[in-house]
Write a protein that holds these residues in place. Structure first.
Motif, PDB file in Angstrom:
ATOM      1  N   ARG A 166       0.835  -1.199   0.000  1.00  0.00           N
ATOM      2  CA  ARG A 166       0.000   0.000   0.000  1.00  0.00           C
ATOM      3  C   ARG A 166       0.869   1.249   0.000  1.00  0.00           C
ATOM      4  O   ARG A 166       1.937   1.282   0.594  1.00  0.00           O
ATOM      5  CB  ARG A 166      -0.900   0.022   1.244  1.00  0.00           C
ATOM      6  N   PRO A 206     -15.668   9.103   1.776  1.00  0.00           N
ATOM      7  CA  PRO A 206     -14.902   8.529   0.666  1.00  0.00           C
ATOM      8  C   PRO A 206     -13.623   7.821   1.113  1.00  0.00           C
ATOM      9  O   PRO A 206     -13.218   6.835   0.510  1.00  0.00           O
ATOM     10  CB  PRO A 206     -14.570   9.717  -0.233  1.00  0.00           C
ATOM     11  N   VAL A 207     -13.003   8.318   2.180  1.00  0.00           N
ATOM     12  CA  VAL A 207     -11.792   7.664   2.683  1.00  0.00           C
ATOM     13  C   VAL A 207     -12.139   6.259   3.174  1.00  0.00           C
ATOM     14  O   VAL A 207     -11.434   5.293   2.891  1.00  0.00           O
ATOM     15  CB  VAL A 207     -11.136   8.508   3.795  1.00  0.00           C
ATOM     16  N   ASN A 209     -12.971  -0.706  -0.327  1.00  0.00           N
ATOM     17  CA  ASN A 209     -12.711  -1.253  -1.664  1.00  0.00           C
ATOM     18  C   ASN A 209     -11.435  -2.087  -1.668  1.00  0.00           C
ATOM     19  O   ASN A 209     -11.385  -3.161  -2.270  1.00  0.00           O
ATOM     20  CB  ASN A 209     -12.608  -0.130  -2.703  1.00  0.00           C
ATOM     21  N   ARG A 210     -10.379  -1.593  -0.988  1.00  0.00           N
ATOM     22  CA  ARG A 210      -9.140  -2.370  -0.895  1.00  0.00           C
ATOM     23  C   ARG A 210      -9.369  -3.644  -0.090  1.00  0.00           C
ATOM     24  O   ARG A 210      -8.851  -4.708  -0.438  1.00  0.00           O
ATOM     25  CB  ARG A 210      -8.022  -1.528  -0.274  1.00  0.00           C
ATOM     26  N   GLN A 247      -2.806   5.191   0.961  1.00  0.00           N
ATOM     27  CA  GLN A 247      -3.686   4.045   1.223  1.00  0.00           C
ATOM     28  C   GLN A 247      -3.590   3.613   2.686  1.00  0.00           C
ATOM     29  O   GLN A 247      -4.600   3.293   3.315  1.00  0.00           O
ATOM     30  CB  GLN A 247      -3.325   2.881   0.299  1.00  0.00           C
ATOM     31  N   ALA A 266      -5.539   6.137   4.626  1.00  0.00           N
ATOM     32  CA  ALA A 266      -6.980   5.897   4.490  1.00  0.00           C
ATOM     33  C   ALA A 266      -7.416   4.722   5.359  1.00  0.00           C
ATOM     34  O   ALA A 266      -8.469   4.778   6.014  1.00  0.00           O
ATOM     35  CB  ALA A 266      -7.335   5.637   3.021  1.00  0.00           C
ATOM     36  N   ASP A 267      -6.617   3.670   5.397  1.00  0.00           N
ATOM     37  CA  ASP A 267      -6.957   2.513   6.227  1.00  0.00           C
ATOM     38  C   ASP A 267      -6.935   2.871   7.710  1.00  0.00           C
ATOM     39  O   ASP A 267      -7.787   2.422   8.484  1.00  0.00           O
ATOM     40  CB  ASP A 267      -6.009   1.345   5.952  1.00  0.00           C
ATOM     41  N   MET A 311     -12.735   4.022   0.179  1.00  0.00           N
ATOM     42  CA  MET A 311     -11.481   3.583  -0.443  1.00  0.00           C
ATOM     43  C   MET A 311     -10.900   2.397   0.325  1.00  0.00           C
ATOM     44  O   MET A 311     -10.456   1.409  -0.265  1.00  0.00           O
ATOM     45  CB  MET A 311     -10.459   4.723  -0.481  1.00  0.00           C
ATOM     46  N   SER A 312     -10.904   2.504   1.639  1.00  0.00           N
ATOM     47  CA  SER A 312     -10.378   1.430   2.475  1.00  0.00           C
ATOM     48  C   SER A 312     -11.206   0.156   2.311  1.00  0.00           C
ATOM     49  O   SER A 312     -10.661  -0.946   2.215  1.00  0.00           O
ATOM     50  CB  SER A 312     -10.365   1.877   3.937  1.00  0.00           C
TER      51      SER A 312
END
Length: 184
Positions: A50, A113-114, A120-121, A54, A57-58, A117-118
């Motif tokens: 990552r 959104p953050v 989605n990963r 990323q 975001a996680d 994103m997390s």
């Protein structure tokens, strides 16, 4: 025997279809069985590749989705409202707390959104994990079937040997019986 021929035989014996009709995942399983290599971990599962953003975001998703964050945020909101109700002339956001509303809207607009994103990963990692689990489970099932076939073949060979030995014993007994009858 050529490796491709062996793979084709395994595919036909274990899955009942030709090697060419298999999906790429099924082919990889047949190849692993043929070469007798361990399945191993998917390289996508072993490292943390990552980026800084990323990972950030996680971390934000982990903190934002915790009880610590909820209770801390509740404490800040309570302090904000209490100060602005009781501070008299020192208030910086009087009722109806428009600045507080703006701050909460901005936090929600950035946090959502953050977190997505997390997620989605995480979903992508879950798909890779599920595919790896499928490969391992399919391989285990096919290996068991393969071993079962080998055991059946060994049992058949043993059964043939036993029948031959019993036939020889029976023939010896018949011969001995015939000799005993001839002596009488």
């Amino acid at each position: 025997m050529h490796a491709g021929d062996h793979n084709a035989e395994l595919a036909q014996a274990l899955l009942g279809v030709s090697y060419d009709q298999l999906t790429p995942v099924q082919r990889s399983v047949i190849d692993l069985i043929a070469t007798e290599q361990p399945s191993g971990l998917n390289p996508k599962l072993t490292g943390d590749d990552r980026t800084y953003w990323q990972r950030l975001a996680d971390t934000i998703a982990a903190v934002g989705g915790s009880w610590t964050f909820i209770f801390s945020f509740l404490a800040v909101l309570t302090a904000w409202v209490t100060w602005n109700v009781l501070a008299g002339n020192l208030t910086f956001d009087p009722y109806p707390f428009i600045f507080l509303n703006l701050m909460m809207s901005m936090i929600a607009a950035l946090q959502a959104p953050v977190i997505m994103m997390s997620q989605n990963r995480a979903a992508a990692r879950d798909r890779v994990n599920a595919e790896h689990d499928y490969v391992v489970n399919l391989r285990a099932e096919l290996e068991i079937m393969h071993l079962h076939d080998k055991l059946d073949a060994l049992r058949s060979e043993d059964l043939v040997k036993v029948i031959k030995a019993q036939t020889e014993t029976l023939n010896l007994l018949k011969r001995d019986m015939a000799e005993l009858k001839a002596r009488r």
